[in-house]
Design a protein around this motif. Structure first.
Motif, PDB file in Angstrom:
ATOM      1  N   LEU A  19       2.137   1.781  -3.481  1.00 44.47           N
ATOM      2  CA  LEU A  19       1.043   2.224  -4.347  1.00 44.47           C
ATOM      3  C   LEU A  19       0.680   3.678  -4.068  1.00 44.47           C
ATOM      4  O   LEU A  19       0.498   4.465  -4.994  1.00 44.47           O
ATOM      5  CB  LEU A  19      -0.179   1.323  -4.172  1.00 44.47           C
ATOM      6  CG  LEU A  19      -0.042  -0.082  -4.749  1.00 44.47           C
ATOM      7  CD1 LEU A  19      -1.148  -0.985  -4.227  1.00 44.47           C
ATOM      8  CD2 LEU A  19      -0.047  -0.045  -6.273  1.00 44.47           C
ATOM      9  N   ARG A  20       0.587   4.044  -2.798  1.00 40.77           N
ATOM     10  CA  ARG A  20       0.229   5.413  -2.409  1.00 40.77           C
ATOM     11  C   ARG A  20       1.164   6.432  -3.067  1.00 40.77           C
ATOM     12  O   ARG A  20       0.735   7.497  -3.506  1.00 40.77           O
ATOM     13  CB  ARG A  20       0.259   5.558  -0.889  1.00 40.77           C
ATOM     14  CG  ARG A  20      -0.171   6.924  -0.383  1.00 40.77           C
ATOM     15  CD  ARG A  20      -0.128   7.017   1.137  1.00 40.77           C
ATOM     16  NE  ARG A  20      -1.231   6.268   1.732  1.00 40.77           N
ATOM     17  CZ  ARG A  20      -1.106   5.104   2.380  1.00 40.77           C
ATOM     18  NH1 ARG A  20       0.071   4.544   2.530  1.00 40.77           N
ATOM     19  NH2 ARG A  20      -2.161   4.505   2.881  1.00 40.77           N
ATOM     20  N   TRP A  36      -7.724  -0.499  -2.843  1.00 41.54           N
ATOM     21  CA  TRP A  36      -6.709  -1.552  -2.891  1.00 41.54           C
ATOM     22  C   TRP A  36      -6.733  -2.385  -1.615  1.00 41.54           C
ATOM     23  O   TRP A  36      -6.528  -3.606  -1.660  1.00 41.54           O
ATOM     24  CB  TRP A  36      -5.328  -0.958  -3.154  1.00 41.54           C
ATOM     25  CG  TRP A  36      -5.162  -0.388  -4.527  1.00 41.54           C
ATOM     26  CD1 TRP A  36      -4.633   0.836  -4.845  1.00 41.54           C
ATOM     27  CD2 TRP A  36      -5.504  -0.998  -5.784  1.00 41.54           C
ATOM     28  NE1 TRP A  36      -4.644   1.010  -6.217  1.00 41.54           N
ATOM     29  CE2 TRP A  36      -5.166  -0.099  -6.811  1.00 41.54           C
ATOM     30  CE3 TRP A  36      -6.065  -2.216  -6.136  1.00 41.54           C
ATOM     31  CZ2 TRP A  36      -5.370  -0.382  -8.169  1.00 41.54           C
ATOM     32  CZ3 TRP A  36      -6.278  -2.509  -7.491  1.00 41.54           C
ATOM     33  CH2 TRP A  36      -5.925  -1.600  -8.477  1.00 41.54           C
ATOM     34  N   THR A  37      -7.009  -1.770  -0.465  1.00 42.22           N
ATOM     35  CA  THR A  37      -7.136  -2.528   0.781  1.00 42.22           C
ATOM     36  C   THR A  37      -8.256  -3.549   0.670  1.00 42.22           C
ATOM     37  O   THR A  37      -8.123  -4.691   1.126  1.00 42.22           O
ATOM     38  CB  THR A  37      -7.390  -1.570   1.969  1.00 42.22           C
ATOM     39  OG1 THR A  37      -6.270  -0.686   2.083  1.00 42.22           O
ATOM     40  CG2 THR A  37      -7.571  -2.322   3.270  1.00 42.22           C
ATOM     41  N   TYR A  57       0.266   7.954  -6.711  1.00 39.49           N
ATOM     42  CA  TYR A  57      -0.927   8.750  -6.959  1.00 39.49           C
ATOM     43  C   TYR A  57      -0.774  10.171  -6.419  1.00 39.49           C
ATOM     44  O   TYR A  57      -0.151  10.376  -5.372  1.00 39.49           O
ATOM     45  CB  TYR A  57      -2.149   8.102  -6.288  1.00 39.49           C
ATOM     46  CG  TYR A  57      -2.536   6.781  -6.899  1.00 39.49           C
ATOM     47  CD1 TYR A  57      -3.454   6.717  -7.933  1.00 39.49           C
ATOM     48  CD2 TYR A  57      -1.975   5.594  -6.449  1.00 39.49           C
ATOM     49  CE1 TYR A  57      -3.813   5.503  -8.500  1.00 39.49           C
ATOM     50  CE2 TYR A  57      -2.324   4.374  -7.010  1.00 39.49           C
ATOM     51  CZ  TYR A  57      -3.238   4.340  -8.032  1.00 39.49           C
ATOM     52  OH  TYR A  57      -3.574   3.141  -8.601  1.00 39.49           O
ATOM     53  N   VAL A  75      -6.221  10.226  -2.325  1.00 38.09           N
ATOM     54  CA  VAL A  75      -5.365   9.045  -2.325  1.00 38.09           C
ATOM     55  C   VAL A  75      -5.802   8.038  -1.265  1.00 38.09           C
ATOM     56  O   VAL A  75      -5.701   6.824  -1.480  1.00 38.09           O
ATOM     57  CB  VAL A  75      -3.869   9.434  -2.189  1.00 38.09           C
ATOM     58  CG1 VAL A  75      -3.551   9.968  -0.801  1.00 38.09           C
ATOM     59  CG2 VAL A  75      -2.967   8.275  -2.568  1.00 38.09           C
ATOM     60  N   GLU A  76      -6.322   8.491  -0.134  1.00 42.39           N
ATOM     61  CA  GLU A  76      -6.750   7.536   0.897  1.00 42.39           C
ATOM     62  C   GLU A  76      -7.964   6.735   0.430  1.00 42.39           C
ATOM     63  O   GLU A  76      -8.077   5.548   0.741  1.00 42.39           O
ATOM     64  CB  GLU A  76      -7.006   8.241   2.230  1.00 42.39           C
ATOM     65  CG  GLU A  76      -5.728   8.777   2.861  1.00 42.39           C
ATOM     66  CD  GLU A  76      -4.576   7.762   2.919  1.00 42.39           C
ATOM     67  OE1 GLU A  76      -4.799   6.588   3.277  1.00 42.39           O
ATOM     68  OE2 GLU A  76      -3.439   8.168   2.591  1.00 42.39           O
ATOM     69  N   LYS A 113      -8.499   5.941  -2.680  1.00 40.06           N
ATOM     70  CA  LYS A 113      -7.926   4.981  -3.630  1.00 40.06           C
ATOM     71  C   LYS A 113      -7.265   3.833  -2.892  1.00 40.06           C
ATOM     72  O   LYS A 113      -7.403   2.667  -3.268  1.00 40.06           O
ATOM     73  CB  LYS A 113      -6.926   5.687  -4.559  1.00 40.06           C
ATOM     74  CG  LYS A 113      -6.354   4.792  -5.625  1.00 40.06           C
ATOM     75  CD  LYS A 113      -7.423   4.342  -6.603  1.00 40.06           C
ATOM     76  CE  LYS A 113      -6.889   3.335  -7.598  1.00 40.06           C
ATOM     77  NZ  LYS A 113      -7.920   2.869  -8.521  1.00 40.06           N
ATOM     78  N   MET A 114      -6.566   4.132  -1.810  1.00 38.79           N
ATOM     79  CA  MET A 114      -5.917   3.080  -1.028  1.00 38.79           C
ATOM     80  C   MET A 114      -6.942   2.163  -0.373  1.00 38.79           C
ATOM     81  O   MET A 114      -6.702   0.964  -0.214  1.00 38.79           O
ATOM     82  CB  MET A 114      -4.977   3.679   0.032  1.00 38.79           C
ATOM     83  CG  MET A 114      -3.737   4.352  -0.550  1.00 38.79           C
ATOM     84  SD  MET A 114      -2.780   3.336  -1.702  1.00 38.79           S
ATOM     85  CE  MET A 114      -3.316   4.006  -3.293  1.00 38.79           C
ATOM     86  N   LYS A 115      -8.115   2.719  -0.028  1.00 38.80           N
ATOM     87  CA  LYS A 115      -9.173   1.875   0.532  1.00 38.80           C
ATOM     88  C   LYS A 115      -9.618   0.849  -0.509  1.00 38.80           C
ATOM     89  O   LYS A 115      -9.889  -0.308  -0.171  1.00 38.80           O
ATOM     90  CB  LYS A 115     -10.358   2.729   0.991  1.00 38.80           C
ATOM     91  CG  LYS A 115     -11.429   1.920   1.671  1.00 38.80           C
ATOM     92  CD  LYS A 115     -12.549   2.766   2.225  1.00 38.80           C
ATOM     93  CE  LYS A 115     -13.552   1.851   2.902  1.00 38.80           C
ATOM     94  NZ  LYS A 115     -14.892   2.368   2.854  1.00 38.80           N
ATOM     95  N   LEU A 146       0.814  -1.217   0.000  1.00 46.47           N
ATOM     96  CA  LEU A 146       0.000   0.000   0.000  1.00 46.47           C
ATOM     97  C   LEU A 146       0.848   1.269   0.000  1.00 46.47           C
ATOM     98  O   LEU A 146       0.515   2.235  -0.683  1.00 46.47           O
ATOM     99  CB  LEU A 146      -0.940   0.024   1.208  1.00 46.47           C
ATOM    100  CG  LEU A 146      -2.212  -0.817   1.072  1.00 46.47           C
ATOM    101  CD1 LEU A 146      -2.999  -0.773   2.371  1.00 46.47           C
ATOM    102  CD2 LEU A 146      -3.064  -0.350  -0.084  1.00 46.47           C
ATOM    103  N   ASP A 147       1.947   1.284   0.746  1.00 40.95           N
ATOM    104  CA  ASP A 147       2.788   2.480   0.773  1.00 40.95           C
ATOM    105  C   ASP A 147       3.405   2.735  -0.598  1.00 40.95           C
ATOM    106  O   ASP A 147       3.473   3.883  -1.054  1.00 40.95           O
ATOM    107  CB  ASP A 147       3.881   2.353   1.833  1.00 40.95           C
ATOM    108  CG  ASP A 147       3.332   2.435   3.249  1.00 40.95           C
ATOM    109  OD1 ASP A 147       2.261   3.066   3.432  1.00 40.95           O
ATOM    110  OD2 ASP A 147       3.947   1.859   4.159  1.00 40.95           O
TER     111      ASP A 147
END
Length: 146
Positions: free
Chosen positions: A31-32, A60-61, A35, A53-54, A56-58, A28-29
């Motif tokens: 990937l973050r 992927w999570t 973006y 971005v958070e 978007k990270m959700k 995740l880091d």
């Protein structure tokens, strides 16, 4: 010697490769870092847009919560690169082994990326994943191959 545009296109292609690497590693880091902070994503799952971005990270999570192992394939990436912005389209397929042990070959989606150059570095400012739909039924068509 490559032109600036050729160098930028190579950098963007590497950037897309880092998305694939980050997904496979469930990083995740990593990937973050690909973006823009204000990325707007039109993904295949609701809602209509994911802002920041958070968010978007959700997404992927959520993928990592369902998949034990993740693979991602990008096919036919085509880019148009300017001085400060670039866009591209491709086909993408998320596959792997689900947490319950079931292997899945996933489905192909149409992918669009929009990049913005910030401090000499290309970041994803917008992305979209979509599938065509059947007009008669209103359902997505997820069994197509590129």
């Amino acid at each position: 010697m490559p032109t600036q545009r050729e160098s930028d296109e190579a950098a963007i292609r590497q950037h897309v490769g880092k998305i694939v690497e980050g997904l496979r590693a469930k990083d995740l880091d990593g990937l973050r870092s690909l973006y823009a902070a204000d990325v707007v994503s039109f993904d295949v799952e609701p809602p209509l847009q994911h802002v920041g971005v958070e968010a978007k990270m959700k997404n992927w999570t959520n993928v990592f919560a369902v998949f034990e192992t993740v693979d991602y394939e990008v096919r036919d990436l085509t880019l148009t690169v300017g001085d400060e912005v670039a866009f591209g389209h491709c086909f993408g397929r998320l596959s792997g082994t689900l947490k319950n042990g079931t292997a899945t070959s996933g489905m192909w989606v149409r992918g669009t990326f929009c990049f913005r150059k910030a401090d000499g570095r290309w970041l994803i400012a917008h992305d979209q994943a979509s599938v065509p739909f059947d007009l008669a039924t209103g359902r997505g068509v997820v069994d197509l191959q590129p």
